[in-house]
Design a protein around this motif. Structure first.
Motif, mmCIF file in Angstrom:
data_model
loop_
_atom_site.group_PDB
_atom_site.id
_atom_site.type_symbol
_atom_site.label_atom_id
_atom_site.label_comp_id
_atom_site.label_asym_id
_atom_site.label_seq_id
_atom_site.Cartn_x
_atom_site.Cartn_y
_atom_site.Cartn_z
ATOM 1 N N LEU A 65 0.720 -1.088 0.137
ATOM 2 C CA LEU A 65 -0.039 0.059 -0.376
ATOM 3 C C LEU A 65 0.842 1.286 -0.054
ATOM 4 O O LEU A 65 0.378 2.337 -0.326
ATOM 5 N N GLN A 66 1.934 1.063 0.213
ATOM 6 C CA GLN A 66 3.125 2.377 0.454
ATOM 7 C C GLN A 66 3.001 3.168 -0.927
ATOM 8 O O GLN A 66 3.137 4.481 -0.786
ATOM 9 N N PRO A 67 2.851 2.409 -2.083
ATOM 10 C CA PRO A 67 3.173 3.251 -3.139
ATOM 11 C C PRO A 67 1.809 4.144 -3.507
ATOM 12 O O PRO A 67 1.947 4.988 -4.203
ATOM 13 N N HIS A 68 0.917 3.794 -2.739
ATOM 14 C CA HIS A 68 -0.523 4.200 -3.007
ATOM 15 C C HIS A 68 -1.027 5.290 -2.162
ATOM 16 O O HIS A 68 -1.972 6.095 -2.118
ATOM 17 N N ILE A 69 -0.418 5.575 -0.926
ATOM 18 C CA ILE A 69 -0.594 6.412 0.480
ATOM 19 C C ILE A 69 0.493 7.453 0.216
ATOM 20 O O ILE A 69 1.533 7.483 0.346
ATOM 21 N N GLN A 70 -0.048 8.798 0.102
ATOM 22 C CA GLN A 70 0.636 10.005 -0.024
ATOM 23 C C GLN A 70 1.006 10.562 1.448
ATOM 24 O O GLN A 70 1.973 11.016 1.729
ATOM 25 N N LYS A 71 -0.025 10.840 2.259
ATOM 26 C CA LYS A 71 -0.033 11.345 3.447
ATOM 27 C C LYS A 71 -1.039 11.057 4.554
ATOM 28 O O LYS A 71 -1.914 10.277 3.908
ATOM 29 N N LEU A 72 -0.793 10.975 5.713
ATOM 30 C CA LEU A 72 -1.664 10.874 6.801
ATOM 31 C C LEU A 72 -2.131 11.779 7.830
ATOM 32 O O LEU A 72 -1.084 12.711 7.972
ATOM 33 N N VAL A 73 -3.257 12.304 8.023
ATOM 34 C CA VAL A 73 -3.657 13.062 8.961
ATOM 35 C C VAL A 73 -4.394 12.139 10.209
ATOM 36 O O VAL A 73 -5.446 11.745 9.672
ATOM 37 N N LEU A 74 -3.767 12.249 11.176
ATOM 38 C CA LEU A 74 -4.230 11.561 12.472
ATOM 39 C C LEU A 74 -4.856 12.353 13.537
ATOM 40 O O LEU A 74 -4.224 13.379 14.167
ATOM 41 N N LEU A 75 -6.400 12.559 13.751
ATOM 42 C CA LEU A 75 -6.912 13.284 15.046
ATOM 43 C C LEU A 75 -7.207 12.611 15.989
ATOM 44 O O LEU A 75 -7.800 11.524 16.006
ATOM 45 N N ALA A 76 -6.485 12.883 17.098
ATOM 46 C CA ALA A 76 -6.571 12.066 18.161
ATOM 47 C C ALA A 76 -6.289 10.501 18.180
ATOM 48 O O ALA A 76 -7.211 9.807 18.556
ATOM 49 N N PRO A 77 -5.400 9.984 17.660
ATOM 50 C CA PRO A 77 -5.259 8.868 17.134
ATOM 51 C C PRO A 77 -5.076 7.686 18.338
ATOM 52 O O PRO A 77 -4.848 8.183 19.261
#
Length: 221
Positions: A92-104
């Motif tokens: 999946l890494q080639p497909h995922i650009q960025k993460l935004v984690l809200l109170a993960p």
């Protein structure tokens, strides 16, 4: 500014929540105001009883792999933990650009399970099912103990994928202490931690989160 129209934006809601949650709807409206689509899958799948982290990962995997464009994942609470594990999967890494984690929900097992107490945990294991209050449904729903055994099979020390990540966490979070995000960000230089004067809902920090998120994602108007 990135070509935001060529990005798939995916929002993963939290544990005992739904796509109708306040944060999910607020940020969908924010994206729509910019002409962008934010996908809000129902991670309950009409079967909360069989929910596990592994099941959420598989559901999100299928969505990501079905898209031709890169994916940005916005994950709230348990959805944030799910997002972090998605980014750890090599295919999946080639497909995922960025993460935004809200109170993960980092350190979720270590923080949430002890609150139930040893006796309640033992009873849950013995019975095989426990009633859990589901905020999305405004009532109690059964949840199999497999949720616990599956969760304990994930070691967060293995989360080392260098995916650019923004974490927004409240200083007064009563569900997942901000120390969990601080510890996570401390040894991962690709992670930016924004500490906010808010609780787990982050409801009163909406504008600050949007400002940071839109800048991080390059979708500022």
């Amino acid at each position: 500014m990135t070509n935001s129209l060529m990005v798939y934006y995916l929002y993963l809601h939290g544990f005992t929540s739904s796509p109708q949650s306040y944060k999910a709807q607020v940020f969908r409206a924010r994206f729509e105001a910019l002409g962008l689509s934010l996908t809000l899958p129902d991670l309950n799948q009409d079967d909360f009883a069989t929910l596990t982290l592994s099941r959420q990962l598989q559901q999100a995997r299928d969505l990501i792999l079905a898209q031709p464009q890169p994916t940005v994942i916005i994950g709230s609470s348990f959805g944030g933990l799910t997002a972090a594990w998605l980014a750890e999967q090599p295919d999946l890494q080639p497909h995922i650009q960025k993460l935004v984690l809200l109170a993960p929900a980092l350190q979720f097992a270590a923080q949430w399970l002890p609150r139930l107490g040893e006796a309640a945990l033992a009873e849950w294991q013995r019975q095989g099912v426990r009633q859990i209050y589901h905020y999305g449904d405004s009532g109690e729903r059964p949840l199999h103990y497999r949720f616990v055994t599956d969760l304990l099979g994930y070691d967060e020390a293995q989360l080392q994928a260098e995916t650019p990540t923004l974490i927004c966490h409240g200083l007064a979070d009563e569900v997942i202490a901000i120390d969990a995000s601080r510890a996570y960000a401390a040894h991962r230089p690709w992670v930016t931690l924004l500490e906010l004067a808010s609780d787990h809902t982050l409801r009163d920090a909406e504008d600050d989160i949007w400002q940071a998120m839109s800048h991080f994602l390059g979708i500022n108007p």
